[in-house]
Design an enzyme around this catalytic site. Structure first.
Site, PDB file in Angstrom:
ATOM      1  CG  PHE A   1      -1.812   1.182   1.347  1.00  0.00           C
ATOM      2  CD1 PHE A   1      -2.814   1.407   0.416  1.00  0.00           C
ATOM      3  CD2 PHE A   1      -1.681   2.075   2.407  1.00  0.00           C
ATOM      4  CE1 PHE A   1      -3.669   2.498   0.526  1.00  0.00           C
ATOM      5  CE2 PHE A   1      -2.534   3.169   2.528  1.00  0.00           C
ATOM      6  CZ  PHE A   1      -3.531   3.381   1.581  1.00  0.00           C
TER       7      PHE A   1
ATOM      8  CD  GLU B   1      -0.936  -0.201   8.949  1.00  0.00           C
ATOM      9  OE1 GLU B   1      -2.115  -0.141   9.359  1.00  0.00           O
ATOM     10  OE2 GLU B   1      -0.421  -1.233   8.497  1.00  0.00           O
ATOM     11  N   GLY B   2       0.184   5.530  10.911  1.00  0.00           N
ATOM     12  CA  GLY B   2      -0.298   6.632  11.757  1.00  0.00           C
ATOM     13  C   GLY B   2       0.470   6.669  13.063  1.00  0.00           C
TER      14      GLY B   2
END
Length: 387
Positions: A123, A364-365
Site C-alpha cells: 500500500f 500506519e499513523g
C-alpha cells in the site's frame, strides 16, 4: 486452554503460524536481520500453509476469515520476528482497498493471487511531504483517454519491490485538497513504475522498505478504486481495518521479548541463585506480562469489532494500535534491562525486539495521530449523547 474464545479454525491458524514461526523463522531471524534480507522462502511457506488466504472471502479463493484471524497469525509470527511478520501483514494492507472498495472485476482479478500467496501486495500513501499529513499528497494522476498518467513518488513502502500488486493514492484534483485524492491499483512491471533504493532501517530489517517512483506511469482507468475523490476515504477506512494488525504485531513482539526474558532470568545465576528469584526482576516481569495481556485483549476486541461490520471503528482501532505499540516499546526496553549487559549484545534477541518494537509506534499513523483520532471521536460521541 482457549481463554480468548477462539473458534476451532482460529486455533488452527494460531498453531500453524506458531509452527512456521518456530521452525522456519526462529533459526534464521538473526541472519535475516543482520543482512537485511527479505524472507522470500518463508513467504512461500506461509503461502503453502494458506495463511495469506485467511482474511479473504471464500468467493475469491480465501478462507473467509477477517481481521481477527489476521491478528492471530501476525501475533504468532511477531513473537519470533517483527520483520517477517510485517512482510506478511503488509500484503493485507495492500489488499484492503480492493477488499473494501474494489469492483467485482477488480476483486476477481487481484484477490485470488493474493489469497494463494502467489503475489504479495503493498500500500502506497506516504510521501516525502505527506506523512502524518496524508492530505499533503503531491503524486498526481491525470486522466488521459481510458488511462491515468501517474507522476510522483511514495516512500517507506513495506514490501516495495517485492510485491506485485500495489494500491496507491494520488491526486486527481489538487484544487479539492484531500477530496481530490483517488486510489489506484498498480502492477509491478508497468511502464513508468520503478523502485528506489532499499532503506537501511533500525528495526524490522528483514522487511523490504523502498521508494515507489512513477514517471508518466500509464494505468488503465479500470484500475481506479471506487471513484475519483475517494482516495482519502479509501486510505482511512483501510487503516481502520489494518491498525489492529499493527497492535497484534506489537503484542507479539512484546510477548516474544517476555518469553526470552523469563527463559534467560531463570537460567542466569547471580549471588548463587537465578535472577528470576529476585523480587525486583519478578516485579518487572509481572508488569511486562500484565500490560501485554491488557494490550492483547484490546487488540482482539478491536479486531472483533472490525469484523462485526460496525460502521465507525476508527476509535477502537486507533486505541488498539496506540496502546499495544506503547506497551511493546516499554516491555522490550525492560527486557533489555532483565538481560543486563547481555541484553545490549546482538548475540541475544532482546535488543532486536526493542529495535523492532519502535516502528509500531510510528507507521500506519504515529501514536500522536492515534491520540488525536481517539480524542476527536470521544468528543464527538459525547456531543451526540448531550443532544
Amino acid at each position: 486452554m482457549n481463554e480468548y474464545g477462539f473458534s476451532e479454525d482460529q486455533i488452527m491458524i494460531r498453531d500453524l503460524a506458531r509452527q512456521v514461526a518456530q521452525e522456519k523463522v526462529k533459526p534464521v531471524r538473526a541472519e535475516l536481520d543482520e543482512k537485511s534480507e527479505f524472507p522470500a522462502e518463508i513467504m512461500k511457506t506461509l503461502a503453502e500453509s494458506d495463511l495469506f488466504a485467511i482474511f479473504i472471502p471464500e468467493e475469491y479463493g480465501g478462507l473467509g476469515g477477517g481481521c481477527l484471524e489476521l491478528c492471530i497469525a501476525t501475533e504468532e509470527l511477531s513473537k519470533v520476528c517483527g520483520g517477517v511478520a510485517v512482510s506478511y501483514a503488509a500484503t493485507a494492507l495492500g489488499a484492503y482497498p480492493i477488499l473494501l472498495f474494489g469492483t467485482q472485476e477488480q476483486k476477481k482479478k487481484y484477490l485470488p493471487p493474493i489469497a494463494s500467496g502467489e503475489k504479495l501486495a503493498a500500500f502506497g500513501l506516504t510521501e516525502p511531504n505527506a506523512g502524518s499529513d496524508a492530505g499533503g499528497i503531491e503524486t498526481t494522476a491525470e486522466k488521459d483517454g481510458d488511462s491515468y498518467i501517474i507522476n510522483g513518488n511514495k516512500i517507506f513502502i513495506t514490501n516495495g519491490g517485492e510485491a506485485d500488486i500495489y494500491t496507491i493514492v494520488a491526486m486527481t484534483n489538487k484544487a479539492r485538497g484531500a477530496r481530490g485524492a483517488s486510489a489506484f491499483i498498480l502492477e509491478k512491471g508497468m511502464d513508468g513504475f520503478e523502485f528506489g533504493k532499499e532503506e537501511d532501517k533500525m528495526g524490522i530489517r528483514s522487511s523490504s522498505t523502498r521508494e515507489l517512483i512513477f514517471d508518466d506511469c500509464r494505468v488503465p482507468a479500470e484500475n481506479l478504486i471506487s471513484r475519483e475523490g475517494m482516495g482519502f476515504i479509501v486510505a482511512m477506512k483501510t487503516f481502520d481495518n489494518s491498525r489492529p494488525g499493527i497492535g497484534a504485531q506489537a503484542v507479539g513482539i512484546a510477548q516474544g521479548s517476555i518469553d526470552e526474558s523469563v527463559s534467560y532470568a531463570s537460567q542466569r545465576i547471580q549471588f548463587g541463585q537465578p535472577v528470576s528469584s529476585f523480587q525486583a526482576v519478578r516485579h518487572m516481569i509481572a508488569d511486562m506480562a500484565t500490560k501485554t495481556e491488557a494490550a492483547r485483549n484490546l487488540v482482539y476486541h478491536a479486531a472483533r469489532v472490525v469484523d462485526s461490520g460496525v460502521k465507525n471503528v476508527s476509535k477502537i482501532s486507533a486505541m488498539s494500535k496506540l496502546f499495544a505499540s506503547d506497551v511493546a516499546m516499554e516491555v522490550t526496553t525492560d527486557a533489555v534491562q532483565v538481560f543486563g549487559g547481555y541484553g545490549y549484545m546482538k548475540e541475544y534477541p532482546a535488543e532486536k525486539f526493542m529495535r523492532d518494537a519502535k516502528i509500531t509506534q510510528i507507521y500506519e499513523g504515529t501514536n500522536q495521530i492515534q491520540r488525536d483520532v481517539i480524542g476527536l471521536e470521544t468528543v464527538k460521541e459525547n456531543k451526540v449523547k448531550d443532544k
